[in-house]
Design an enzyme around this catalytic site. Structure first.
Site, PDB file in Angstrom:
ATOM      1  N   THR A  28       0.826  -1.195   0.000  1.00 27.16           N
ATOM      2  CA  THR A  28       0.000   0.000   0.000  1.00 27.16           C
ATOM      3  C   THR A  28       0.872   1.261   0.000  1.00 27.16           C
ATOM      4  O   THR A  28       1.773   1.388   0.830  1.00 27.16           O
ATOM      5  CB  THR A  28      -0.883   0.008   1.262  1.00 27.16           C
ATOM      6  OG1 THR A  28      -1.568  -1.230   1.333  1.00 27.16           O
ATOM      7  CG2 THR A  28      -1.886   1.146   1.212  1.00 27.16           C
ATOM      8  N   GLU A  29       0.604   2.159  -0.927  1.00 27.07           N
ATOM      9  CA  GLU A  29       1.333   3.429  -1.035  1.00 27.07           C
ATOM     10  C   GLU A  29       2.849   3.222  -1.167  1.00 27.07           C
ATOM     11  O   GLU A  29       3.638   4.081  -0.817  1.00 27.07           O
ATOM     12  CB  GLU A  29       1.052   4.348   0.158  1.00 27.07           C
ATOM     13  CG  GLU A  29      -0.423   4.618   0.416  1.00 27.07           C
ATOM     14  CD  GLU A  29      -1.139   5.232  -0.772  1.00 27.07           C
ATOM     15  OE1 GLU A  29      -0.479   5.885  -1.603  1.00 27.07           O
ATOM     16  OE2 GLU A  29      -2.359   5.046  -0.879  1.00 27.07           O
ATOM     17  N   LEU A  30       3.227   2.060  -1.651  1.00 32.17           N
ATOM     18  CA  LEU A  30       4.635   1.720  -1.837  1.00 32.17           C
ATOM     19  C   LEU A  30       5.423   1.779  -0.522  1.00 32.17           C
ATOM     20  O   LEU A  30       6.629   2.037  -0.500  1.00 32.17           O
ATOM     21  CB  LEU A  30       5.287   2.649  -2.873  1.00 32.17           C
ATOM     22  CG  LEU A  30       5.809   1.952  -4.150  1.00 32.17           C
ATOM     23  CD1 LEU A  30       4.707   1.134  -4.809  1.00 32.17           C
ATOM     24  CD2 LEU A  30       6.330   2.960  -5.154  1.00 32.17           C
TER      25      LEU A  30
END
Lengths: 489, 393
Positions: free
Chosen positions: A143-145
């Site tokens: 998630t979100e890198l």
């Protein structure tokens, strides 16, 4: 020759709508109408036209153009009502020119709060991907890198070969993001986002003040091609919704998408999927992410999700429930709890830019971050209440005290004047009740008997059964048999 | 450059003020004077004009005109005032319109002895004076709109007042509106070109100090303002009922006088919450300070609120605020809760949620403080001076 790895992150949250007065009323937390509105808009504006272009590109280039997606479980779930859209994704996956990347089913921040929960959400996503696409993923994107060494190690242990991360200058220092690296303390390969080129498309494409505007396919591909000699891999990672939603059709984004891959190939460069890039290129060195890095904002941290008090208290409140929610095995409860983990809920509570009335407004379904917090906390309060009830059902499954007479003042007062003070009496009376009185207590809106059994007697198991019953005889029978079983116990 | 001389018409001045307008006139004229503007302020006052007791200010010379006029009057309340002062009544006008004519005449007479570069009028009662003075002096006329008849009347608009405003808006050289909300109202409701209207928000003097709160066993939800229809006091009482049905341990306080006070007490009794809602009547300044100290939440459910300066005061006292979407103050204070005034259930939902989920209050207040730090009368006064300059040249 450089290789371009083009990856699109695909996700839509499930937005909440829950007032304080809804607590305890068994109402859904999710705003069906609003979610449908957003989803259908994005299907029309982005998913369908973009998928068509991507599929055309694959055909036109004889499979030389390649793309990869990750599609969150919560989006896949929502898309099940739109088979046409799922089909358009499947068609692309079936060309073998598309790699599916795994992420957490609920697009959550579990990797920051609970590795066990993180793993469960990955497994759930793997299962969903197998079900829908028949694919077992080899590459992971969080998630979100969100990335750090520990996460890389953990993901490697789950059998993944590679992970996507932000090619952030502070980590890279003098090094280039245009190579494959190896994670520190693990064997996982790390693919680093080329954020300058990625953001040229994702954020700056329609920015007229930007010196690169207007961004043509030729210009962009020149920038890509210029990396020849300084690197072998350009990772273009962005939100899928860049195409048609963040950048509207009118900006010319679709024309750009149609042309830039052809130009890449014309220049003699090529496309690769993440797994191909790992197989093709050996890591040039080890990369050390000792702290968490994300792809968000200029800070590249998690402050947009957990930067203020509301976010912190909401997050810790939801993760604090982990053990208990899972303990009783109630599937619906667990699913709702996980849907409350969707990171977008916390993003909507962000106050960082709020005073300047900035970008976040466009993405925020709530008027203010505070409204986002209220609706979340209301839903969570309800979830806790449900948990409490479930706990009582499971723990007082059989309790002889249900059989006695109830405390004075807490008797059940029938409309016809009868007063009932125990389950046994209730079984008898309910059978003989005139239909008018019965319908007064049991109708579409209420079931006074079930409530009395739940609140006063405390027998949740029986209350649940009575709640579903519609007729006097079934109710009476249910109570009688319950009384008999409790007596035997 | 020589300092600008302004002939200003106001309505009320502290401590003789019953609404926000007095405070605004006082703070704005002071800030203007501190920046070197020379102001002659003409005010209607009750009682002896040569015995004018007001808070002393620098560089503002004040002239009172003995008059029954005070802000927020309408025909009925004027008649009531008129009847109260039988003895000296012969000098006053027999109805509101006559009294305004009388005030205008006196104002013009004073103006003839004054030297000034422009005329700056606050709200409708002073507009006729402004227009006449502009006519004989040829000086530019600046109207400062804090409220319009369309805000005050909630639909039952008085055509005489409306026309007086309309006429003045057309004759004015420039109009200052206290918010974009009001600017739009003037533009749409009176068909005035938006180019003619500048927005200058009201301000407060914020010291940035975190206020000490008194501890109460019950949470206190505050309404502070006149109990007039356009402030939506009935929506407050109805929201209180909804809240109390759900959560008993909350106290509601309605601080303020106004024509709807008896009706609101009635309403509270009828819906059975009279023991949970306190009516204080009009409060003095030090009492207001005390009530701000103990309140946990401030609610302003106005039907129409051109600005809403009490919202800034409440926030500066560390109180989270719920404000009607029909208000101007939210343009300068993003960190507030907004509701549709008619959506009583949503207001109640917010009241309970805010009191229940405490991290939110801390968050909103610390963010509101950041916004308040950027607000000051000095800033606003310098904007006003720029308008003065553009009018004179």
């Amino acid at each position: 020759m450089v290789a371009v790895c083009f990856y699109l992150h695909t996700h839509q949250p499930i937005r909440l709508n829950f007032r304080i007065f809804d607590i305890g009323k068994e109402k859904s937390y999710f705003d069906e109408e609003i979610n449908k509105m957003y989803l259908e808009r994005i299907i029309e504006k982005s998913y369908l036209p973009t998928n068509k272009i991507l599929l055309d590109l694959i055909h036109k280039t004889d499979g030389k153009f390649k793309v990869s997606f990750s599609i969150t479980g919560v989006l896949l779930e929502q898309l099940e009502k739109y088979p046409k859209v799922l089909e358009s994704f499947k068609k692309i996956v079936d060309t073998n020119c598309c790699e599916l990347v795994c992420e957490s089913y609920y697009h959550s921040l579990a990797s920051v709060f609970s590795m066990d929960e993180f793993k469960r959400q990955i497994k759930q996503q793997e299962k969903k991907m197998m079900e829908i696409f028949g694919v077992k993923p080899k590459i992971f994107r969080n998630t979100e890198l969100v990335y750090q060494n520990e996460i890389g190690k953990f993901i490697g242990q789950l059998g993944y070969k590679g992970i996507l991360a932000e090619g952030w200058d502070k980590i890279l220092e003098w090094r280039s993001p245009c190579f494959v690296y190896k994670g520190k303390t693990s064997n996982i390969k790390v693919l680093l986002k080329h954020y300058k080129l990625s953001d040229d498309i994702a954020f700056r494409f329609s920015e007229r003040k930007w010196e690169g505007w207007p961004l043509t396919a030729d210009k962009f591909v020149d920038w890509v091609n210029n990396h020849n000699g300084n690197g072998n891999l350009i990772n273009l990672f962005m939100d899928y919704e860049t195409f048609g939603e963040h950048q509207w059709k009118e900006t010319g984004i679709f024309e750009f998408l149609k042309h830039f891959p052809l130009k890449v190939l014309e220049k003699g460069d090529e496309f690769v999927t993440p797994i191909e890039s790992i197989e093709k290129f050996k890591p040039v060195g080890e990369i050390d992410f000792s702290n968490i890095v994300s792809w968000a904002d200029s800070e590249r941290d998690l402050s947009a999700w957990m930067g203020n008090r509301m976010q912190q208290s909401a997050l810790s409140a939801v993760y604090r429930l982990e053990e208990e929610v899972l303990k009783y095995g109630d599937k619906k409860l667990i699913d709702d709890w996980r849907k409350l983990q969707i990171s977008d809920h916390f993003y909507y509570m962000c106050t960082k830019w709020f005073a300047d009335g900035d970008v976040h407004k466009y993405f925020n379904p709530y008027q203010t971050p505070y409204d986002g917090f209220i609706v979340f906390m209301n839903a969570l309060s309800d979830l806790k209440l449900r948990l409490e009830y479930i706990k009582r059902i499971k723990t007082n499954y059989m309790d002889k005290s249900f059989l006695g007479t109830v405390e004075q003042g807490k008797e059940f007062y029938c409309r016809n004047g009868k007063v009932i003070n125990s389950l046994e009496e209730l079984a008898k009376e309910i059978k003989e009740l005139d239909i008018e009185t019965f319908l007064h207590h049991v109708n579409e809106e209420r079931n006074d008997f079930a409530n009395w059994i739940k609140e006063v007697v405390g027998d949740m198991v029986l209350a649940n059964r009575i709640k579903r019953a519609k007729r006097q005889s079934t109710m009476s029978r249910a109570i009688t048999s319950r009384v008999a079983r409790l007596n035997l116990f | 450059m020589e300092s600008i001389k302004v002939l200003m018409f106001g309505w009320e001045f502290p401590p003789h003020s019953i609404g926000g307008l007095g405070k605004v006139t006082y703070n704005l004229s002071n800030a203007l004077a501190n920046l070197g503007t020379k102001i002659s302020l003409i005010l209607p006052i009750k009682g002896e004009s040569n015995n004018l007791k007001i808070i002393p200010t620098n560089f503002v010379s004040i002239k009172g005109i003995k008059s029954l006029l005070s802000p927020y009057l309408n025909e009925n309340t004027y008649q009531y005032q008129y009847l109260l002062c039988e003895e000296e009544a012969k000098i006053y006008g027999g109805n509101l319109k006559e009294e305004i004519n009388r005030f205008t005449k006196r104002g013009v007479k004073i103006a003839k002895c004054e030297k000034f570069d422009l005329i700056h009028c606050h709200d409708w009662m002073t507009f006729p004076a402004g227009m006449q003075i502009k006519e004989f002096s040829g000086k530019p006329l600046l109207l400062h709109v804090h409220t319009t008849e369309l805000d005050r009347s909630c639909g039952g608009c008085n055509p005489i007042i409306y026309n007086m405003e309309l006429n003045a808006f057309n004759k004015a050289d420039k109009i200052i509106a206290v918010s974009n909300y009001t600017k739009n109202k003037i533009a749409k409701g009176y068909n005035i070109s938006k180019d003619k209207i500048e927005v200058i928000h009201n301000a407060i003097e914020f010291d940035g100090i975190k206020k000490n709160k008194t501890y109460n066993r019950k949470k206190i939800v505050l309404y502070l303002g006149r109990l007039s229809m356009h402030k939506g006091p009935d929506y407050f009482v109805r929201a209180a009922k909804k809240v109390l049905d759900y959560e008993k341990n909350i106290l509601f306080v309605m601080a303020g006088g106004g024509e709807m006070l008896p009706e609101m007490i009635d309403l509270a009794c009828n819906i059975g919450i009279e023991d949970k809602i306190l009516f204080t009547g009009r409060l003095k300044d030090d009492e207001v300070k005390e009530i701000y100290k103990s309140a946990d939440l401030y609610v302003l459910p106005s039907v129409s609120e051109p600005f809403g300066i009490t919202v800034l005061e409440a926030a500066s006292n560390g109180i989270p605020v719920i404000v009607s979407k029909n208000s101007g103050v939210k343009e300068v204070l993003n960190n507030c809760f907004q509701v549709d005034f008619w959506d009583v259930e949503e207001t109640a939902n917010k009241i309970i949620s805010i009191l229940k989920y405490t991290p939110m209050s801390e968050e909103i207040i610390s963010n509101a403080y950041l916004e308040l730090e950027n607000i000051s009368w000095k800033k606003q006064a310098s904007h006003v001076i720029n308008i003065y300059k553009s009018l004179i040249n």
